[in-house]
Write a protein that holds these residues in place. Structure first.
Motif, PDB file in Angstrom:
ATOM      1  N   SER A 376     -37.154  52.604 -11.815  1.00  0.00           N
ATOM      2  CA  SER A 376     -35.981  52.612 -10.935  1.00  0.00           C
ATOM      3  C   SER A 376     -35.331  51.237 -10.890  1.00  0.00           C
ATOM      4  O   SER A 376     -34.102  51.112 -10.842  1.00  0.00           O
ATOM      5  N   THR A 399     -38.400  58.643 -15.456  1.00  0.00           N
ATOM      6  CA  THR A 399     -38.232  58.132 -14.090  1.00  0.00           C
ATOM      7  C   THR A 399     -38.258  59.276 -13.081  1.00  0.00           C
ATOM      8  O   THR A 399     -38.972  59.223 -12.062  1.00  0.00           O
ATOM      9  N   ILE A 415     -31.144  60.290  -7.738  1.00  0.00           N
ATOM     10  CA  ILE A 415     -30.965  60.040  -9.165  1.00  0.00           C
ATOM     11  C   ILE A 415     -30.349  61.259  -9.847  1.00  0.00           C
ATOM     12  O   ILE A 415     -29.444  61.129 -10.684  1.00  0.00           O
TER      13      ILE A 415
END
Length: 453
Positions: A376, A399, A415
């Protein structure tokens, strides 16, 4: 003095050498395997042609291999020996090679832009500026460069199709998906061997979550990339990704075996195709068998290279979880290069390289909380690693999966929202499946928290 196929004055005087030089330029533009042979012919017929030596050196640097740097330096030496006999436009290519060898590819880009400011129809300079910017992770610069010279290209210019192919890719990488698809289709109509333009349209289908249409686009157009150097493996990689998104795992693996890894090279671009495809398959729960072994053996031998962080991160994909000692050695080397500084490549080792490498190593070790934290942290600057959105998406997926596995659902959802926004509001089946996983995790968490009566 002669003129090349794009109407540029050339210091070449031999007609046969000029014909080979035209083939070199068209080969660079179409990613043709035959370009190297034509370049060899030019250097043999006209060893005093500085531009050919410069292109040899620049092409070697684009391969991202430290062992080729001495040969690129030799090409610069040969180009410098011919410098006085070169035209001012041709000298800029030699200067660009010198700048890149000094660790400043951004200055090499500037040299190409200086050429284009005076000679906007120099299609080779356009392609080199585009290509180096791609390696440097500068899509806005790619687009601006092309749009500056676009008005200078008449419909019958020999390089216009390839220019449109580059424009299509730059438009796609800057989020203009519909315009990108239109430009790519026009590029291929004008230059049927423009594999770059064809692949730009494939990127549009990837980014808009439309794998079925992407397969339809590629089907029957294999001749557009059959002539290519190792770039042809990358186009097959796109096709494999489309099958994967549709849940057609057997087809994806078959393409991996028969096309993506048809030749077991350790070229970083081929390694990136292979490692990123296997990671995607494994994230979907597919057993890829012993396919990692071949890649890990090759990547273990590349841990000390340090030419490009994009290459290093893909080498790391083959080593984490499989060859942990080699993986750790590569991570340590990335950190050491970051501390040395002194070049643009090492600046990218520092950011985003260190955080991304730490995150990938943690993921391979099963430490998903640490992996999510480090990946991140790298996410905001990962563009600087170079490559395309589609290529870097493997790190985005790792991720996201690390966040889900470590229970950081709100952060992962953020995200996914950002990923959807960058794709024009579209989502692929990977994202939809992760949203389902998040919803299921929340349901289970809620059920566990209900007090027993």
């Amino acid at each position: 003095m002669t003129q090349d196929i794009f109407g540029q004055d050339s210091s070449l005087t031999d007609a046969a050498a000029q014909q080979d030089w035209n083939s070199v330029q068209l080969g660079v533009l179409s990613h043709a395997a035959a370009a190297a042979d034509h370049l060899g012919a030019v250097l043999k017929a006209a060893p005093e042609y500085a531009l050919a030596h410069a292109i040899k050196g620049l092409s070697l640097l684009m391969l991202g291999r430290s062992e080729l740097v001495p040969t690129a330096r030799a090409a610069l030496r040969d180009a410098k020996a011919c410098y006085e006999g070169a035209l001012p436009r041709e000298r800029k290519y030699v200067d660009a090679l010198e700048d890149w060898l000094a660790g400043r590819p951004s200055l090499a880009i500037q040299r190409m832009e200086q050429v284009l400011a005076v000679f906007p129809q120099d299609t080779l300079a356009m392609k080199l500026s585009h290509g180096i910017r791609f390696i440097m992770g500068d899509p806005a610069g790619m687009r601006a460069s092309i749009e500056r010279v676009l008005p200078a290209y008449a419909p019958d210019h020999a390089g216009r199709g390839y220019l449109l192919g580059c424009h299509a890719f730059a438009l796609e990488e800057t989020g203009e998906y519909e315009r990108a698809a239109n430009a790519g289709r026009q590029a291929l109509w004008m230059a049927p061997d423009d594999a770059w333009g064809l692949h730009a349209v494939a990127h549009v289908h990837d980014m808009t979550g439309n794998a079925k249409s992407g397969l339809d686009w590629l089907h029957g157009r294999e001749e557009a990339w059959a002539h290519c150097n190792n770039f042809r493996y990358h186009v097959w990689w796109h096709k494999a990704l489309m099958h994967l998104d549709l849940g057609q795992m057997d087809e994806a693996i078959a393409l991996y075996d028969t096309e993506v890894r048809k030749d077991k090279t350790d070229d970083y671009r081929d390694i990136s195709n292979a490692t990123s495809l296997l990671v995607r398959l494994e994230l979907e729960g597919v057993d890829v068998g012993n396919r990692w072994e071949e890649l890990a053996n090759l990547c273990a031998a590349r841990t000390e290279d340090g030419s490009l962080i994009f290459a290093d991160l893909h080498y790391l994909l083959a080593l984490t979880g499989h060859r942990k000692e080699d993986a750790h050695r590569l991570v340590q080397r990335i950190h050491a290069d970051a501390e040395k500084g002194g070049s643009e490549a090492r600046a990218r080792m520092a950011d985003p390289g260190c955080a991304a490498a730490d995150g990938l190593e943690a993921f391979g070790d099963g430490n998903y909380k640490a992996a999510f934290a480090r990946l991140s942290a790298a996410r905001g600057t990962l563009q600087l690693a170079g490559g395309s959105h589609a290529q870097r998406d493997v790190f985005e997926r790792i991720t996201i999966d690390a966040g889900i596995r470590s229970g950081q659902l709100d952060a992962v959802e953020a995200i996914l929202e950002d990923r959807r926004a960058k794709r024009g509001g579209a989502e692929d089946n990977y994202a939809l499946a992760r949203r389902t996983l998040i919803a299921e995790a929340r349901t289970q968490s809620g059920a566990k928290s209900v007090p027993a009566e």
